[in-house]
Write a protein that holds these residues in place. Structure first.
Motif, mmCIF file in Angstrom:
data_model
loop_
_atom_site.group_PDB
_atom_site.id
_atom_site.type_symbol
_atom_site.label_atom_id
_atom_site.label_comp_id
_atom_site.label_asym_id
_atom_site.label_seq_id
_atom_site.Cartn_x
_atom_site.Cartn_y
_atom_site.Cartn_z
ATOM 1 N N THR A 16 2.084 -0.026 8.971
ATOM 2 C CA THR A 16 2.415 0.103 10.179
ATOM 3 C C THR A 16 1.985 -0.025 11.862
ATOM 4 N N THR A 17 0.336 0.935 11.749
ATOM 5 C CA THR A 17 0.160 0.967 12.667
ATOM 6 C C THR A 17 -1.106 -0.834 12.499
ATOM 7 N N MET A 18 -1.413 -1.671 11.497
ATOM 8 C CA MET A 18 -1.954 -2.621 11.832
ATOM 9 C C MET A 18 -1.039 -3.522 12.235
ATOM 10 N N GLY A 50 0.896 -1.237 0.165
ATOM 11 C CA GLY A 50 -0.133 -0.395 -0.003
ATOM 12 C C GLY A 50 0.517 1.383 -0.226
ATOM 13 N N PRO A 51 0.363 2.104 -0.675
ATOM 14 C CA PRO A 51 1.233 3.285 -0.551
ATOM 15 C C PRO A 51 1.578 4.183 0.644
ATOM 16 N N ASN A 52 2.313 5.154 1.108
ATOM 17 C CA ASN A 52 2.321 5.624 2.055
ATOM 18 C C ASN A 52 1.288 6.843 2.660
ATOM 19 N N GLY A 53 1.017 5.667 4.653
ATOM 20 C CA GLY A 53 0.490 6.432 5.256
ATOM 21 C C GLY A 53 -0.648 5.497 5.098
HETATM 22 N N1 LIG Z 1 1.444 7.524 16.324
HETATM 23 C C1 LIG Z 1 1.201 8.545 15.358
HETATM 24 N N2 LIG Z 1 0.028 9.705 15.963
HETATM 25 C C2 LIG Z 1 -0.412 10.322 14.816
HETATM 26 N N3 LIG Z 1 -0.524 9.893 13.397
HETATM 27 C C3 LIG Z 1 -0.437 8.207 12.870
HETATM 28 C C4 LIG Z 1 0.374 8.085 14.069
HETATM 29 N N4 LIG Z 1 0.655 6.911 13.017
HETATM 30 C C5 LIG Z 1 0.428 6.896 12.212
HETATM 31 N N5 LIG Z 1 -0.097 7.961 12.426
HETATM 32 C C6 LIG Z 1 -0.931 8.373 11.290
HETATM 33 O O1 LIG Z 1 -1.667 7.309 10.498
HETATM 34 C C7 LIG Z 1 -2.071 7.385 9.183
HETATM 35 C C8 LIG Z 1 -0.932 5.647 8.626
HETATM 36 O O2 LIG Z 1 0.419 5.508 8.997
HETATM 37 P P1 LIG Z 1 1.271 3.916 8.845
HETATM 38 O O3 LIG Z 1 2.405 4.782 9.591
HETATM 39 O O4 LIG Z 1 0.482 3.064 9.429
HETATM 40 O O5 LIG Z 1 1.048 4.170 7.359
HETATM 41 P P2 LIG Z 1 2.155 2.808 6.198
HETATM 42 O O6 LIG Z 1 1.558 2.040 5.444
HETATM 43 O O7 LIG Z 1 3.129 2.632 7.204
HETATM 44 O O8 LIG Z 1 2.897 4.135 5.630
HETATM 45 P P3 LIG Z 1 4.392 4.219 5.550
HETATM 46 O O9 LIG Z 1 4.972 3.558 4.532
HETATM 47 O O10 LIG Z 1 4.821 5.238 5.001
HETATM 48 O O11 LIG Z 1 4.927 3.227 6.654
HETATM 49 C C9 LIG Z 1 -0.754 7.980 8.683
HETATM 50 O O12 LIG Z 1 -1.238 9.382 8.049
HETATM 51 C C10 LIG Z 1 0.015 8.485 9.535
HETATM 52 O O13 LIG Z 1 0.402 9.751 9.494
#
Ligand SMILES: Nc1ncnc2c1ncn2[C@@H]1O[C@H](COP(=O)(O)OP(=O)(O)OP(=O)(O)O)[C@@H](O)[C@H]1O
Ligand SMILES: [Mg+2]
Lengths: 317, 237
Positions: free
Chosen positions: B43-45, B36-39
């Motif tokens: 990582t949250t999952m 998936g693209p940035n954001g």
């Molecule tokens: N601790 C946090 N506080 C506030 N917002 C957050 C936090 N962690 C993640 N986010 C927001 O949640 C959304 C998802 O972030 P996440 O890091 O899960 O994306 P990702 O798919 O891993 O992206 P990437 O490819 O850039 O690593 C983003 O909009 C990010 O800014």
């Protein structure tokens, strides 16, 4: 030399030096020298206690002077109630250990500076309570009723400094020690590999406080009388922190070098510039932090490693 | 029974919805790619499965046990190992000590000795065992982090962008290593480099803006129009 080997060698040297130091009262050495050795061991043991929690986990304590003070009061109260010496010392260690649980169980659940603020608050709170407590003699303090020969606290303090040094050295290279240091380097990563950081921090702080308590207990027997403003002076907590900072944080040798240096400098500056020794310690810490980063022991280990053209040791013993 | 079963997961960070209504199942033994693209919320999952972050709604099960309220250190002990998108080595410890720190207690290992030397050879760090982690290159740190997670003897390994920042040569080595590890451990791998990572996956899930937009075999994912639009399209451009 292997790690287990160097820890064993350090333990052997510590025991040998400790035995010599402990025997000084019977070797006809002047009482001036004995007092210097006593104070070196006092700061070594207290610095080692601070090193155990703050040097190993990175959570900075400003309460080690107060914890030693709690040990001192508990021991004098116990001895005045006719407890045997061993029980009186155990009471000091236990009282400080219990006090640490009060600070630790609350503030060590949190990361960051909460613990440091809790220790600062505790340092002030204890002084207020002890001044008001009738059992502690109030602002007038307490006097130890029985007089013990000075060789007793002298030998006990030497032994405590040696045991604390060996304990920190043994911990440093054990699995538990590595897990404690992992918390200092990256607590999030430590938790992700199964380290119960809260429990480990609380346990280490409790052990550290028990050692600080014993330092206070033994010192109470040495000085014989306790005044709250002296026993709970914030300087003691600052020196407990300065000694390992000067020598090297998170290493077993750091507080040893730091204590010898501190006691030596204090002797010199009490003559040359009386009343200024804390300022001088402050400048010394500044110099170490600016030029040596990881204390005298760390800088020496790196210089040695460079000379031998080997890799930099991580956290030397 | 799925090894991991995350149901109706939602995570809000004060206003920002990072993940919404995600169902993620990980079957025992598979190598699942999470793209998936940035954001997108990848990582949250990971943080929600590993316990570093609590979901605002939904539940996570591991081997059928509800672990939604279980702290992260206990999940690690249950067998969930992870790496971090931005490496988090213990820099002041040696390479070997980094692994030592992760080895479960003797009791939890049933007395089986942990073969850390073999693990170091596996990631090509055997010559650096006594060097401080601070002296390693990024490529080495990424491998160290995988080895550290493996020192836990996990049943599930979560790899967050293991290829990011690596040279072509290092990427090939890392993929080779992941291919070896997957024979014994279930893996979920987040990766930006779909072209390199997709071929070694059994199955892939694609997220965008907090939701799952596609799921399937690598072949199905390549042809999925929603994926091409949201992710592969911008990658190809
Ligand atoms: N601790 C946090 N506080 C506030 N917002 C957050 C936090 N962690 C993640 N986010 C927001 O949640 C959304 C998802 O972030 P996440 O890091 O899960 O994306 P990702 O798919 O891993 O992206 P990437 O490819 O850039 O690593 C983003 O909009 C990010 O800014
Ligand atoms: Mg990410």
């Amino acid at each position: 030399m292997s790690r287990a080997g160097s820890t064993a060698a350090l333990a052997a040297v510590t025991v040998a030096l400790g035995a010599v130091a402990a025997a000084l009262p019977w070797l006809g050495v002047s009482s001036y020298v004995r007092t210097l050795v006593y104070y070196a061991c006092y700061y070594m043991a207290l610095g080692q206690a601070w090193n155990l929690i703050s040097g190993m986990t990175g959570y900075v304590s400003f309460a080690h002077g107060a914890l030693a003070g709690i040990g001192a009061y508990a021991t004098v109260i116990a001895l005045n109630a006719q407890w045997p010496v061993a029980a009186g010392l155990a009471a000091g260690a236990a009282a400080a250990g219990l006090a640490s649980l009060v600070i630790g169980a609350t503030s060590l659940r949190l990361r960051g500076a909460a613990f440091t603020f809790a220790t600062l608050f505790f340092q002030e709170l204890v002084l207020l309570i002890v001044r008001k407590l009738p059992a502690a003699g109030g602002p007038g303090g307490l006097v130890l009723q029985e007089i013990y020969p000075t060789s007793l606290p002298y030998v006990l303090m030497v032994v405590l400094a040696a045991v604390a040094t060996i304990a920190v050295a043994a911990l440093r290279f054990s699995r538990t020690g590595v897990r404690v240091l992992a918390i200092k380097h990256d607590e999030t990563a430590a938790v992700a590999i199964g380290i119960d950081s809260t429990r480990l921090k609380v346990a280490i702080f409790c052990a550290s406080a028990a050692i600080a308590g014993l330092v206070g207990s033994i010192h109470a027997i040495f000085v014989g009388s306790l005044f709250p403003d002296v026993v709970f002076a914030v300087e003691i907590s600052l020196i407990a922190l300065a000694v390992p900072l000067i020598g090297g944080v998170g290493t077993a040798m750091g507080p040893v070098v730091g204590a010898l240096l501190y006691v030596g400098m204090r002797e010199v500056f009490q003559v040359v510039a009386p009343g200024l020794h804390l300022t001088i310690v402050g400048l010394l810490i500044l110099a170490v932090v600016l030029f040596m980063r990881d204390g005298i022991v760390g800088a020496a280990a790196r210089a040695w490693a460079t000379r031998r053209r080997t890799a930099v040791p991580a956290e030397g013993g | 029974m799925a090894l991991v079963e995350a149901r109706a997961i939602e995570k809000r960070f004060s206003g920002v919805v990072a993940v919404k209504d995600v169902d993620l199942l990980v079957a025992e033994g598979e190598l699942l790619g999470l793209f998936g693209p940035n954001g997108a919320g990848k990582t949250t999952m990971f943080n929600i499965i590993a316990g570093a972050v609590r979901p605002t709604a939904g539940a996570v099960r591991f081997r059928g046990v509800d672990i939604t309220a279980v702290p992260a250190f206990r999940r690690a002990r249950m067998g969930i190992g992870r790496t971090f998108q931005v490496v988090r080595p213990f820099r002041g410890l040696t390479v070997m000590e980094n692994l030592m720190a992760a080895v479960p207690s003797a009791a939890a290992r049933d007395g089986r000795p942990a073969d850390l030397a073999a693990l170091l050879r596996g990631v090509g760090l055997e010559k650096r065992a006594n060097d401080p982690a601070a002296a390693l290159t990024l490529g080495m740190l990424k491998r160290l982090e995988v080895a550290r997670a493996l020192a836990l003897s996990p049943q599930l390994l979560l790899l967050d962008e293991p290829l990011a920042g690596l040279s072509d040569r290092e990427c090939a080595d890392m993929l080779q290593f992941v291919a070896t590890v997957r024979r014994s451990i279930t893996i979920v791998m987040v990766e930006h480099n779909v072209h390199l990572a997709l071929p070694i996956c059994d199955r892939a899930v694609v997220m965008d803006a907090g939701s799952i937009i596609a799921e399937g075999t690598p072949g199905e994912i390549r042809k999925n129009p929603a994926v091409i639009r949201a992710y592969l399209g911008e990658d190809a451009a």
